[in-house]
Design a protein around this motif. Sequence first.
Motif, PDB file in Angstrom:
ATOM      1  N   TYR A   1     -31.115  -1.169   3.845  1.00  0.00           N
ATOM      2  CA  TYR A   1     -30.387  -1.963   4.836  1.00  0.00           C
ATOM      3  C   TYR A   1     -31.265  -2.385   6.015  1.00  0.00           C
ATOM      4  CZ  TYR A   1     -26.165  -0.983   2.237  1.00  0.00           C
ATOM      5  OH  TYR A   1     -25.204  -0.917   1.252  1.00  0.00           O
ATOM      6  N   ASN A   2     -32.579  -2.334   5.830  1.00  0.00           N
ATOM      7  CA  ASN A   2     -33.545  -2.771   6.846  1.00  0.00           C
ATOM      8  C   ASN A   2     -33.361  -2.072   8.189  1.00  0.00           C
ATOM      9  OD1 ASN A   2     -34.842  -4.741   5.143  1.00  0.00           O
ATOM     10  ND2 ASN A   2     -32.975  -5.952   5.359  1.00  0.00           N
TER      11      ASN A   2
ATOM     12  N   THR B   1     -33.885   2.144   4.366  1.00  0.00           N
ATOM     13  CA  THR B   1     -34.809   1.098   3.936  1.00  0.00           C
ATOM     14  C   THR B   1     -34.053  -0.063   3.312  1.00  0.00           C
ATOM     15  OG1 THR B   1     -36.557   2.731   3.572  1.00  0.00           O
ATOM     16  CG2 THR B   1     -36.807   0.600   2.466  1.00  0.00           C
TER      17      THR B   1
END
Length: 180
Positions: free
Chosen positions: A42-43, A40
């Motif tokens: 680091y997308n 999450t």
Amino acid sequence: KGESSSAPEITGEKLVYNCTLELETLNYAETMTNIKSLITKYNGIIESEYERDNARNWYYEDYVKTYGTKTTNIVIRIPTKDYENFLNSLDGNGKIVSKKSTVENITKVYYETDTYIKSLEKQQERLLEMMDKATTIQEMISVESRLTEVQYQLNNAKNKLATMDNDVEYSTITMTISEV
């Protein structure tokens, strides 16, 4: 004045990063929570996840767990700009027992595909012009047949380019997390 070239301007190499790693942990639940938090942070996205528990005799009242039984296989897509940071942030989440990283340079194939798309688009334009000028049903059928073939090839090439763009933009990390 100089003529502009129809060849695509190479703006950089197109690199695809992949990593496969195995991680062992004494605290499985905490490690899984931490890894999902990092995804999450680091997308990233979880492309697939498979968890299994090999515990035997768990249904007996006197069952005591004496060894690690849980394993998760997870495929993660992380934006390439954060690939190294994500891998480095795994330290402290158990022991990495194996790690294999690869980088594939797809620059040549990428730009060949881009050039092919431009060629097909020009063919499509010419065929549409020919369709407007067709005077007989036979001419229309012939042009339409070739146009359908070009559009099919164009769609395939555009899909291939989109897949390559995705692979360049998002690195793939395949992890096995085992409770020990």
